[in-house]
Design a protein around this motif. Structure first.
Motif: not given
Lengths: 305, 334
Positions: A128, A131, A135-136, A185, A189
């Motif tokens: 988070g 990113r 993150d992916t 996460r 965010m």
């Protein structure tokens, strides 16, 4: 010098007072939920039983009483006052095994939750906060873990690691942690762009400090609720693995393992099957009741309505 | 809608590849040499061992092995069972209808009881009815279903002798498999008593498997209804003087069903996990029991293929739920 000390003193007193007020507010909302309070009492009672097991258990959990096989509970005909809840197929006192079993269940819950929370929160914070491709990758991996039915994945993992309580706990922690990753996460965010985080960054806070000291404490509410629910899932899943023969191994007095051993006697001796299940149900129910109360007390959206 | 579908499908591909890597990796992580396991107690001569290694491709680098595996998968080859020597996909397809029948009945029971129970609890919020429904739901949610199944067997098969203990149908009936669903097949066979036998075998496993989804659906329906009942359009409908039935049934329920349908869809994973325990207790010949048996027999080919197939089904159902969600809730389609 004395003045600064006094100032610091009042400042910390203020935060202490604030903390106490927050706790009082929390307790006010928590105690509004009668079920949650009952759940808390039951849970505390189970903890006490587990801690004092050697003192309150009438027998050793592994002592096989010769000549007392499958003795029914006291209130049934043929019951024996020495064995309040009866004995199993090899003459072990069921009540004593259940009392010791509380230790295993609470231990399993505590270890699994600690493992999955600490791993899940760290991974979730990283995803988070940073990113991008990190993150992916993390989100994808968690999606993959969640694509399997949790119990099946845990079962196969235990088959790989080898049956046993420790491996069962590792497997369950692994299948439970994606929930913490997702929650953390999402919370990170939404918090990351807030003014107080920007202020802390401008003030020169580093990434680690921002992640753990600035952002994380503000994401705790949903994590606490999820941790409570995971505690009960961990107990249930560990008992299920024990029941399938892949968790704690006999003669460990783990409740699920006791059920597995009792399976062949279900139509002859109901008590061997009934009591371990009641123990699991009561423990899990108490924790879930607490979880509901925690959600009500910690979720500001519900409080207002 | 098409773009929505394509974007969802595109998201699934990396997940599916990941799932295939995990199920591929498992067989390599398992303790013991798969070829020695295949040989069993008898052992192997070194020449034969080498021959088998080449036959199964274990002498190739892992990456090559994985791509071979992936190519086979895309051609519908999920490997061959080490124990029965039958293709994994064929075994899966023979056993899957049993699990499907059981899961389908369970989800119907859970929905038919859970949704009205949740609606009633929401309408009578705070009443004894609400409290008892939610109390029961929490007990169901906390239930160790493997124990619940044993308890029901003690009561209904042991003491009352109403239902059989295990299997899908009494052994005295025999008819060819047409659909794979015992309820339909027994009706088609025309044998008297066959349907009744199939139904009585199905009832306890259904109750056991339905327990947790039922609790989840009831709780979710109640909270969705409570949220909707507080909305302005419900107040407007009430103010217009519509009957309570119309307000609840037409205005509130239809909107409350959107999250509930998602919840029902998400229960598929729960059902698959539940099937493992339920099928083991009732000796139900479905894929849950098949997976457990294969884990114990160390039939790694089946474990690998089965994991992948089960994960694929769950992903597919989640996709369908996503699409349905887009259909009934146009707000998220774009």
């Amino acid at each position: 010098m004395a003045g600064t000390n006094a100032q610091i003193g009042t400042a910390s007193a203020a935060t202490k007072g604030q903390r106490r007020a927050m706790l009082a507010e929390f307790w006010y909302y928590f105690s509004q939920n009668r079920g949650a309070v009952i759940g808390l009492y039951v849970f505390v009672a189970i903890v006490i039983i587990a801690v004092l097991a050697p003192l309150i258990a009438p027998h050793s959990p592994s002592l096989q009483n010769r000549g007392s096989f499958l003795v029914p509970p006291v209130w049934e005909t043929g019951g024996d006052w020495r064995f309040l809840l009866g004995t199993d197929a090899v003459g072990r006192d069921i009540l004593s095994r259940l009392i010791y079993g509380a230790r295993f269940s609470l231990f399993i819950g505590a270890v699994v939750v600690t493992l999955s929370v600490s791993i899940g929160v760290i991974i979730g914070l990283i995803a988070g906060y940073f990113r991008g491709w990190v993150d992916t990758v993390i989100t994808r991996v968690m999606d993959i873990i969640l694509a399997f039915p949790s119990l099946l994945l845990a079962l196969v993992l235990v088959a790989i690691l080898g049956p046993g309580l420790l491996n069962a706990m590792i497997a369950i922690a692994l299948v439970l942690q994606p929930h913490f990753v997702r929650l953390t996460r999402a919370a990170v965010m939404s918090e990351k762009t807030r003014d107080y985080v920007t202020a802390a960054r401008v003030a020169g806070a580093g990434n680690i400090r921002l992640m753990f000291r600035t952002i994380l404490p503000n994401c705790l509410a949903p994590l606490i609720v999820q941790a409570t629910l995971s505690f009960s899932s961990a107990i249930l899943d560990a008992a299920a693995l024990g029941f399938l023969g892949m968790g704690a191994q006999p003669p460990t007095p783990e409740w699920g393992t006791m059920l597995a051993e009792a399976r062949e006697f279900i139509l002859r001796a109901w008590w061997v099957v009934t009591f371990p299940g009641i123990a699991i149900l009561v423990t899990v129910l108490a924790i879930n009741l607490m979880g509901d109360g925690l959600r009500d007390a910690l979720d500001p959206k519900l409080k207002r309505s | 809608m098409l773009r929505f579908l394509i974007s969802r499908l595109a998201l699934l591909i990396p997940t599916f590849i990941g799932v295939s890597i995990i199920s591929f990796a498992f067989i390599r992580l398992l303790p013991g040499d798969p070829i020695l396991l295949l040989a069993g107690e008898r052992g192997l001569s070194p020449e034969r061992y080498q021959q088998l290694r080449e036959l199964y491709g274990f002498d190739q680098p892992l990456v090559v092995q994985y791509f071979d595996y992936l190519v086979n998968l895309l051609q519908g080859d999920f490997g061959t069972s080490i124990v029965t020597k039958r293709p994994v996909l064929e075994e899966f397809l023979t056993l899957f209808p049993a699990t499907l029948e059981l899961s389908f009945c369970a989800i119907i029971v859970a929905t038919v009881i859970g949704v009205p129970a949740g609606v009633l609890a929401a309408i009578r919020r705070g009443s004894w009815l609400d409290q008892s429904v939610m109390g029961t739901a929490l007990v169901g949610y906390s239930m160790p279903i493997f124990w619940w199944g044993l308890l029901l067997i003690i009561l209904f098969s042991g003491i009352l002798q109403w239902t059989p203990v295990s299997g899908r149908i009494s052994l005295i009936y025999f008819f060819p498999t047409t659909t794979g669903f015992m309820l339909i097949d027994s009706l088609l066979s025309g044998q008297s008593g066959a349907f009744k036998s199939a139904a009585s075998h199905l009832i306890l496993p259904t109750v056991v498997l339905a327990t947790i989804p039922l609790a989840v659906i009831a709780r979710q329906t109640r909270s969705a209804m409570l949220e909707v009942l507080g909305e302005d359009y419900v107040r407007t409908a009430r103010a217009k003087g519509l009957s309570p039935y119309r307000v609840v049934g037409l205005h509130a329920l239809r909107n409350a069903m959107i999250p509930v349908i998602t919840t029902i869809g998400l229960q598929v994973g729960v059902l698959m996990a539940g099937a493992i325990l339920t099928e083991t207790i009732f000796s139900w010949p479905g894929i849950g029991k098949w997976m457990v048996d294969s884990v114990f027999k160390r039939d790694y080919a089946v474990v690998q293929g089965g994991l992948l197939l089960i994960a694929a089904i769950i992903m597919l159902v989640n996709l369908i739920v996503d699409l349905l969600y887009g259909l009934i809730n146009p707000r998220i389609r774009h």
